[in-house]
Design a protein around this motif. Structure first.
Motif, PDB file in Angstrom:
ATOM      1  N   ALA A  56     -25.258   2.112 -80.323  1.00  0.00           N
ATOM      2  CA  ALA A  56     -24.068   2.883 -79.957  1.00  0.00           C
ATOM      3  C   ALA A  56     -24.276   3.604 -78.628  1.00  0.00           C
ATOM      4  N   GLU A  57     -25.446   4.171 -78.442  1.00  0.00           N
ATOM      5  CA  GLU A  57     -25.746   4.845 -77.175  1.00  0.00           C
ATOM      6  C   GLU A  57     -25.694   3.865 -76.010  1.00  0.00           C
ATOM      7  N   ALA A  58     -26.271   2.685 -76.192  1.00  0.00           N
ATOM      8  CA  ALA A  58     -26.255   1.669 -75.131  1.00  0.00           C
ATOM      9  C   ALA A  58     -24.819   1.237 -74.829  1.00  0.00           C
ATOM     10  N   ARG A  59     -24.021   1.042 -75.852  1.00  0.00           N
ATOM     11  CA  ARG A  59     -22.613   0.663 -75.648  1.00  0.00           C
ATOM     12  C   ARG A  59     -21.862   1.756 -74.898  1.00  0.00           C
ATOM     13  N   ASP A  60     -22.102   3.014 -75.286  1.00  0.00           N
ATOM     14  CA  ASP A  60     -21.409   4.114 -74.638  1.00  0.00           C
ATOM     15  C   ASP A  60     -21.802   4.240 -73.160  1.00  0.00           C
ATOM     16  N   ARG A  61     -23.066   3.999 -72.851  1.00  0.00           N
ATOM     17  CA  ARG A  61     -23.509   4.052 -71.443  1.00  0.00           C
ATOM     18  C   ARG A  61     -22.861   2.935 -70.627  1.00  0.00           C
ATOM     19  N   ALA A  62     -22.703   1.770 -71.256  1.00  0.00           N
ATOM     20  CA  ALA A  62     -22.159   0.605 -70.547  1.00  0.00           C
ATOM     21  C   ALA A  62     -20.639   0.660 -70.413  1.00  0.00           C
ATOM     22  N   ALA A  63     -19.990   1.403 -71.283  1.00  0.00           N
ATOM     23  CA  ALA A  63     -18.519   1.431 -71.302  1.00  0.00           C
ATOM     24  C   ALA A  63     -17.950   2.141 -70.092  1.00  0.00           C
TER      25      ALA A  63
ATOM     26  N   ASP B  59     -11.593   2.488 -80.201  1.00  0.00           N
ATOM     27  CA  ASP B  59     -11.012   2.110 -78.920  1.00  0.00           C
ATOM     28  C   ASP B  59     -12.117   1.971 -77.880  1.00  0.00           C
ATOM     29  N   ALA B  60     -11.905   1.099 -76.925  1.00  0.00           N
ATOM     30  CA  ALA B  60     -12.918   0.849 -75.897  1.00  0.00           C
ATOM     31  C   ALA B  60     -13.269   2.123 -75.131  1.00  0.00           C
ATOM     32  N   GLU B  61     -12.328   3.070 -75.067  1.00  0.00           N
ATOM     33  CA  GLU B  61     -12.550   4.306 -74.317  1.00  0.00           C
ATOM     34  C   GLU B  61     -13.214   5.396 -75.158  1.00  0.00           C
ATOM     35  N   THR B  62     -13.330   5.185 -76.465  1.00  0.00           N
ATOM     36  CA  THR B  62     -13.883   6.186 -77.366  1.00  0.00           C
ATOM     37  C   THR B  62     -15.393   6.017 -77.480  1.00  0.00           C
ATOM     38  N   ASP B  63     -16.115   7.124 -77.475  1.00  0.00           N
ATOM     39  CA  ASP B  63     -17.565   7.059 -77.663  1.00  0.00           C
ATOM     40  C   ASP B  63     -17.869   6.552 -79.064  1.00  0.00           C
ATOM     41  N   LEU B  64     -18.781   5.616 -79.138  1.00  0.00           N
ATOM     42  CA  LEU B  64     -19.163   5.011 -80.409  1.00  0.00           C
ATOM     43  C   LEU B  64     -20.197   5.843 -81.165  1.00  0.00           C
ATOM     44  N   LEU B  65     -21.043   6.562 -80.459  1.00  0.00           N
ATOM     45  CA  LEU B  65     -22.146   7.277 -81.090  1.00  0.00           C
ATOM     46  C   LEU B  65     -21.700   8.218 -82.209  1.00  0.00           C
ATOM     47  N   PRO B  66     -20.696   9.067 -82.033  1.00  0.00           N
ATOM     48  CA  PRO B  66     -20.301   9.954 -83.139  1.00  0.00           C
ATOM     49  C   PRO B  66     -19.814   9.181 -84.372  1.00  0.00           C
ATOM     50  N   VAL B  67     -19.162   8.060 -84.154  1.00  0.00           N
ATOM     51  CA  VAL B  67     -18.682   7.234 -85.262  1.00  0.00           C
ATOM     52  C   VAL B  67     -19.866   6.659 -86.030  1.00  0.00           C
ATOM     53  N   VAL B  68     -20.825   6.086 -85.313  1.00  0.00           N
ATOM     54  CA  VAL B  68     -21.992   5.490 -85.951  1.00  0.00           C
ATOM     55  C   VAL B  68     -22.823   6.566 -86.640  1.00  0.00           C
ATOM     56  N   ARG B  69     -22.975   7.705 -86.008  1.00  0.00           N
ATOM     57  CA  ARG B  69     -23.750   8.800 -86.615  1.00  0.00           C
ATOM     58  C   ARG B  69     -23.179   9.157 -87.990  1.00  0.00           C
ATOM     59  N   GLU B  70     -21.871   9.207 -88.114  1.00  0.00           N
ATOM     60  CA  GLU B  70     -21.236   9.511 -89.397  1.00  0.00           C
ATOM     61  C   GLU B  70     -21.472   8.380 -90.408  1.00  0.00           C
ATOM     62  N   LEU B  71     -21.356   7.136 -89.973  1.00  0.00           N
ATOM     63  CA  LEU B  71     -21.525   6.003 -90.878  1.00  0.00           C
ATOM     64  C   LEU B  71     -22.943   5.867 -91.420  1.00  0.00           C
ATOM     65  N   VAL B  72     -23.932   6.289 -90.638  1.00  0.00           N
ATOM     66  CA  VAL B  72     -25.334   6.079 -91.032  1.00  0.00           C
ATOM     67  C   VAL B  72     -26.010   7.321 -91.589  1.00  0.00           C
ATOM     68  N   ARG B  73     -25.255   8.346 -91.896  1.00  0.00           N
ATOM     69  CA  ARG B  73     -25.873   9.611 -92.325  1.00  0.00           C
ATOM     70  C   ARG B  73     -26.697   9.482 -93.610  1.00  0.00           C
ATOM     71  N   ASP B  74     -26.396   8.486 -94.464  1.00  0.00           N
ATOM     72  CA  ASP B  74     -27.174   8.294 -95.694  1.00  0.00           C
ATOM     73  C   ASP B  74     -28.201   7.165 -95.574  1.00  0.00           C
ATOM     74  N   CYS B  75     -28.371   6.643 -94.385  1.00  0.00           N
ATOM     75  CA  CYS B  75     -29.317   5.540 -94.163  1.00  0.00           C
ATOM     76  C   CYS B  75     -30.731   6.070 -93.946  1.00  0.00           C
ATOM     77  N   ASP B  76     -31.692   5.180 -94.133  1.00  0.00           N
ATOM     78  CA  ASP B  76     -33.066   5.510 -93.776  1.00  0.00           C
ATOM     79  C   ASP B  76     -33.123   5.810 -92.282  1.00  0.00           C
ATOM     80  N   ARG B  77     -34.049   6.662 -91.912  1.00  0.00           N
ATOM     81  CA  ARG B  77     -34.134   7.129 -90.521  1.00  0.00           C
ATOM     82  C   ARG B  77     -34.250   5.980 -89.514  1.00  0.00           C
ATOM     83  N   ASP B  78     -35.088   4.966 -89.807  1.00  0.00           N
ATOM     84  CA  ASP B  78     -35.280   3.882 -88.840  1.00  0.00           C
ATOM     85  C   ASP B  78     -34.024   3.037 -88.683  1.00  0.00           C
ATOM     86  N   VAL B  79     -33.316   2.784 -89.770  1.00  0.00           N
ATOM     87  CA  VAL B  79     -32.073   2.011 -89.679  1.00  0.00           C
ATOM     88  C   VAL B  79     -31.024   2.802 -88.914  1.00  0.00           C
ATOM     89  N   ALA B  80     -30.873   4.083 -89.242  1.00  0.00           N
ATOM     90  CA  ALA B  80     -29.913   4.928 -88.538  1.00  0.00           C
ATOM     91  C   ALA B  80     -30.230   4.968 -87.048  1.00  0.00           C
TER      92      ALA B  80
END
Length: 132
Positions: free
Chosen positions: A125-132, A97-118
């Motif tokens: 996600a942080e930029a989107r959350d600041r702008a929202a 939802d537009a009102e929900t912070d994206l960062l926690p969602v993305v953090r969960e999705l990228v937990r198995d990714c390489d550090r630079d990709v994550a």
């Protein structure tokens, strides 16, 4: 392995049914073309991460770029990476939802990714959350 990350703006009246249709078609095409990745969406934008052979990823992005259901398509990052980041996901999808912070969602999705990709995806996600 080649990856491409972009954001786009869905048309204002796009429905969840249309988004579901986009996902079904995308998953079918991605399986056929050996592409994996993820799509994160809210009412204001899509963030998509595609990975596979460069030609396949670029052809997929070209099809997406011609899709009239979204506009303002902006590539954020492309290039080669050492391995698939989302090997089990023909196209993982998460609606936020537009009102929900994206960062926690993305953090969960990228937990198995390489550090630079994550880090790159969490920065978006942080930029989107600041702008929202």
């Amino acid at each position: 392995m080649y990856r491409l990350v972009y954001i786009s703006t869905p048309k204002q009246d796009i429905s969840r049914v249309e988004v579901a249709s986009i996902l079904r078609a995308g998953r079918k095409n991605n399986v056929k073309n050996g592409i994996t990745g993820l799509l994160i969406q809210d009412r204001r934008r899509f963030l998509q991460y595609l990975e596979g052979e460069q030609t396949d990823v670029e052809q997929t992005f070209a099809r997406i770029s011609n899709d009239r259901r979204h506009s303002a398509i902006i590539p954020l990052k492309s290039g080669y990476i050492g391995r698939r980041q989302f090997p089990k996901w023909e196209m993982a999808s998460k609606y936020v939802d537009a009102e929900t912070d994206l960062l926690p969602v993305v953090r969960e999705l990228v937990r198995d990714c390489d550090r630079d990709v994550a880090s790159e995806l969490m920065s978006f996600a942080e930029a989107r959350d600041r702008a929202a």
